[in-house]
Enzyme design. Structure first.
Site, PDB file in Angstrom:
ATOM      1  N   MET A  62       0.842  -1.213   0.000  1.00 37.43           N
ATOM      2  CA  MET A  62       0.000   0.000   0.000  1.00 37.43           C
ATOM      3  C   MET A  62       0.872   1.257   0.000  1.00 37.43           C
ATOM      4  O   MET A  62       0.624   2.206  -0.754  1.00 37.43           O
ATOM      5  CB  MET A  62      -0.915   0.028   1.236  1.00 37.43           C
ATOM      6  CG  MET A  62      -2.029  -0.984   1.249  1.00 37.43           C
ATOM      7  SD  MET A  62      -2.974  -0.824   2.803  1.00 37.43           S
ATOM      8  CE  MET A  62      -4.040  -2.252   2.691  1.00 37.43           C
ATOM      9  N   CYS A  63       1.883   1.252   0.860  1.00 33.66           N
ATOM     10  CA  CYS A  63       2.766   2.424   0.955  1.00 33.66           C
ATOM     11  C   CYS A  63       3.561   2.613  -0.339  1.00 33.66           C
ATOM     12  O   CYS A  63       3.732   3.744  -0.814  1.00 33.66           O
ATOM     13  CB  CYS A  63       3.706   2.276   2.149  1.00 33.66           C
ATOM     14  SG  CYS A  63       2.880   2.452   3.748  1.00 33.66           S
ATOM     15  N   ASP A  64       4.025   1.498  -0.917  1.00 26.87           N
ATOM     16  CA  ASP A  64       4.800   1.581  -2.165  1.00 26.87           C
ATOM     17  C   ASP A  64       3.962   2.146  -3.307  1.00 26.87           C
ATOM     18  O   ASP A  64       4.474   2.863  -4.173  1.00 26.87           O
ATOM     19  CB  ASP A  64       5.333   0.195  -2.557  1.00 26.87           C
ATOM     20  CG  ASP A  64       6.443  -0.291  -1.626  1.00 26.87           C
ATOM     21  OD1 ASP A  64       6.983   0.540  -0.865  1.00 26.87           O
ATOM     22  OD2 ASP A  64       6.746  -1.502  -1.645  1.00 26.87           O
ATOM     23  N   LYS A  65       2.667   1.799  -3.324  1.00 28.61           N
ATOM     24  CA  LYS A  65       1.778   2.247  -4.410  1.00 28.61           C
ATOM     25  C   LYS A  65       1.221   3.650  -4.181  1.00 28.61           C
ATOM     26  O   LYS A  65       0.551   4.204  -5.051  1.00 28.61           O
ATOM     27  CB  LYS A  65       0.595   1.282  -4.549  1.00 28.61           C
ATOM     28  CG  LYS A  65       0.931  -0.065  -5.155  1.00 28.61           C
ATOM     29  CD  LYS A  65      -0.360  -0.888  -5.203  1.00 28.61           C
ATOM     30  CE  LYS A  65      -0.122  -2.280  -5.763  1.00 28.61           C
ATOM     31  NZ  LYS A  65      -1.346  -3.106  -5.641  1.00 28.61           N
ATOM     32  N   CYS A 167     -12.641  15.068   3.467  1.00 30.14           N
ATOM     33  CA  CYS A 167     -11.647  15.455   2.463  1.00 30.14           C
ATOM     34  C   CYS A 167     -12.144  16.433   1.402  1.00 30.14           C
ATOM     35  O   CYS A 167     -11.333  17.024   0.700  1.00 30.14           O
ATOM     36  CB  CYS A 167     -11.098  14.208   1.782  1.00 30.14           C
ATOM     37  SG  CYS A 167     -10.073  13.187   2.858  1.00 30.14           S
ATOM     38  N   THR A 200      -7.227   9.498  13.885  1.00 28.50           N
ATOM     39  CA  THR A 200      -7.426   8.298  13.061  1.00 28.50           C
ATOM     40  C   THR A 200      -6.340   7.235  13.227  1.00 28.50           C
ATOM     41  O   THR A 200      -6.541   6.099  12.802  1.00 28.50           O
ATOM     42  CB  THR A 200      -7.488   8.671  11.563  1.00 28.50           C
ATOM     43  OG1 THR A 200      -6.339   9.459  11.224  1.00 28.50           O
ATOM     44  CG2 THR A 200      -8.744   9.451  11.229  1.00 28.50           C
ATOM     45  N   ASP A 220      -0.505  15.200   8.323  1.00 28.29           N
ATOM     46  CA  ASP A 220      -0.960  16.391   9.046  1.00 28.29           C
ATOM     47  C   ASP A 220      -0.553  17.654   8.297  1.00 28.29           C
ATOM     48  O   ASP A 220       0.549  17.734   7.744  1.00 28.29           O
ATOM     49  CB  ASP A 220      -0.322  16.447  10.441  1.00 28.29           C
ATOM     50  CG  ASP A 220      -0.706  15.273  11.327  1.00 28.29           C
ATOM     51  OD1 ASP A 220      -1.471  14.406  10.870  1.00 28.29           O
ATOM     52  OD2 ASP A 220      -0.230  15.229  12.480  1.00 28.29           O
TER      53      ASP A 220
END
Length: 398
Positions: A62-65, A167, A200, A220
Site C-alpha cells: 500500500m505504501c509503495d503504491k 476530504c 485516526t 498532518d
C-alpha cells in the site's frame, strides 16, 4: 423629512462589486517528518504488530503504491509510547486523542494563518470573518474561537466552525469564503483548514484493510487563505479569482467513504471503487461548471484536485484525457505531504502559484486563465470551484 432608505438600496450597498479573490495563502506542518519508505517498519513496531508478517507485507505494498514520499505527523514515537491505546486496533482512546487535537489543531492553524496574514500585509483588525475547518476532534467553544484568541482578532469577528466534513472540505471553505466576501462589502475572510491524524491513527487489522489504507495515506497539515472582493491593488496582491462554486452528492455513492467518531477515535471506512465513482461523474461536474463559459477542453484549464489517493488521480486523468502535467501540482503535494484531508487543495493552490512564477508562466495558473478546484470526500460529495488566474507581475515570485 428625507425618504427612508429602501431595502434594495441597503442590499446594493452591502454587496461587493467584483468576485471573491484569494489574496494570500499560508501553509504549515508539524516538525516531525515521516518517510514513506521507512513507515511500514515503524508502524508495525510502534503498534507491537510485527508478528503480523503477511499483513505487514500488504501494508508495505500500500505504501509503495501510494506515490507518497514523505508526510508530517504530530504523533511522534514518544507520544505514541505514552498512549498505548492509540496504538491498538480498537481500544478506547478518544479522551487521549481529544486532549491532543483540541490544543494542536488551532496551534497548527495559527502557524498557517500567520504566514497568510504576513503575505497579505494588512492589519489583523481588517479581518472581518473567520472560517475554520477540521475533521480532527470536536470542542466547544471551537477551534475557531481558540484561533481568534491566539491571533488577537477583533472580538466581533464573524466566526464559522466546520467540524467533521472530511476530504472535500477545502472546496467547502472556499465556497463559503466566496459567499461571505461577495455579500459583505469590504469583508476580508480568513479561512483555515487544519488536520491532524491523531484522531485516526490506530494499529493494523486483517479485518479492516480500509483503515490501513488511511494509515498509508493520511498526513498532518494546515493551510490558510485570505479572501476578499474588490482588492485594493495598491496594498493587496490578488492570486486567484473565484468565479463559481458548487457542491453535489454523487449518485449511487452512499457509504463509499464513512467516518465515525467513537470511543476508539475516528474510524474510517472506504469502499474499493471510490476512484471509479469519482471518475464516472467528473465529466458532468466539469460540464456543469464550464459549459456556461464556453470551455470544453479540459487540458486548456489548470487543475487543483484533492489527492485522495493515486488511483483517483489516475482514473480522472484517464476519463477526461488529461495530459500528465495538468496534475503536476496536485501530485507534488500528494508526494511531499500525503493526504491532509481538507487542507490539500489549499496546499496545491500555493504550490501552483509559486511554481507558475518560478517557471516564468504569464499567470498564477500555469500560464492558463481558467482553472478548476475539486474537493472529493464522504457522501460521496464533490465540491467544484471555478477559478480564474491573475497575471504574474515582476517580483511576484518573491
Amino acid at each position: 423629512m428625507a425618504a427612508a432608505v429602501t431595502v434594495e438600496e441597503v442590499r446594493r450597498a452591502q454587496r461587493a462589486e467584483g468576485p471573491a479573490t484569494v489574496l494570500a495563502i499560508g501553509t504549515a506542518t508539524p516538525a516531525n517528518c515521516v518517510y514513506q519508505a521507512d513507515y511500514p517498519d515503524y508502524y508495525f513496531r510502534i503498534t507491537k504488530s510485527e508478528h503480523m508478517v503477511e499483513l505487514k507485507e500488504k501494508f508495505k505494498r500500500m505504501c509503495d503504491k501510494s506515490q507518497i514520499r514523505k508526510r508530517y505527523m504530530h504523533l511522534t514515537e514518544e507520544i505514541l509510547q505514552e498512549n498505548p491505546n492509540m496504538c491498538a486496533y480498537m481500544a478506547p482512546s478518544l479522551d487521549a486523542r481529544q486532549d491532543i487535537v483540541v490544543v494542536e489543531v488551532p496551534k497548527l492553524g495559527k502557524a498557517a494563518a500567520q504566514k497568510a496574514i504576513k503575505e497579505w500585509g494588512q492589519p489583523r483588525s481588517r479581518i472581518t470573518h473567520l472560517v475554520f475547518c477540521t475533521t480532527s476532534g470536536v470542542d466547544m467553544p471551537g477551534a475557531d474561537y481558540q484561533l481568534a484568541k491566539m491571533l488577537g482578532l477583533r472580538p466581533n469577528v464573524n466566526r464559522l466552525m466546520m467540524y467533521q466534513q472530511g476530504c472535500f472540505a477545502g472546496g467547502t471553505v472556499l465556497r463559503v469564503a466566496k459567499d461571505l466576501a461577495e455579500n459583505n462589502r469590504g469583508a476580508r475572510v480568513l479561512a483555515v483548514c487544519s488536520e491532524i491524524t491523531a484522531v485516526t491513527f490506530r494499529g493494523p487489522s486483517e479485518s479492516h484493510l480500509d483503515s490501513m489504507v488511511g494509515q498509508a495515506l493520511f498526513g498532518d497539515g494546515a493551510a490558510a487563505v485570505i479572501v476578499g472582493s474588490d482588492p485594493d491593488e495598491a496594498v493587496e496582491r490578488p492570486l486567484f479569482q473565484m468565479v463559481s462554486a458548487s457542491q453535489t452528492i454523487l449518485p449511487d455513492s452512499e457509504g463509499a467513504i464513512d467516518g465515525h467518531l467513537r470511543e476508539v477515535g475516528l474510524t474510517f471506512h472506504l469502499l474499493k471503487d471510490v476512484p471509479g465513482l469519482i471518475s464516472k461523474n467528473i465529466e458532468r461536474a466539469l460540464g456543469d461548471a464550464f459549459t456556461p463559459l464556453g470551455i470544453s477542453d479540459w487540458n486548456s484549464i489548470f487543475w487543483v484536485a484533492h489527492p485522495g489517493g493515486p488511483a483517483i488521480l489516475d482514473q480522472v486523468e484517464a476519463k477526461v484525457g488529461l495530459d500528465k502535467e495538468r496534475m503536476r501540482a496536485t501530485r507534488h503535494v500528494l508526494s511531499e505531504y500525503g493526504n491532509m484531508s481538507s487542507a490539500c487543495v489549499l496546499f496545491i493552490l500555493d504550490e501552483m502559484r509559486k511554481r507558475s512564477a518560478e517557471d516564468g508562466h504569464a499567470t498564477t495558473g500555469e500560464g492558463m486563465d481558467w482553472g478548476v478546484l475539486f474537493g472529493f470526500g464522504p457522501g460521496l460529495t464533490v465540491e467544484t470551484v471555478v477559478l480564474h488566474s491573475v497575471p504574474i507581475t515582476a517580483g511576484a515570485a518573491a
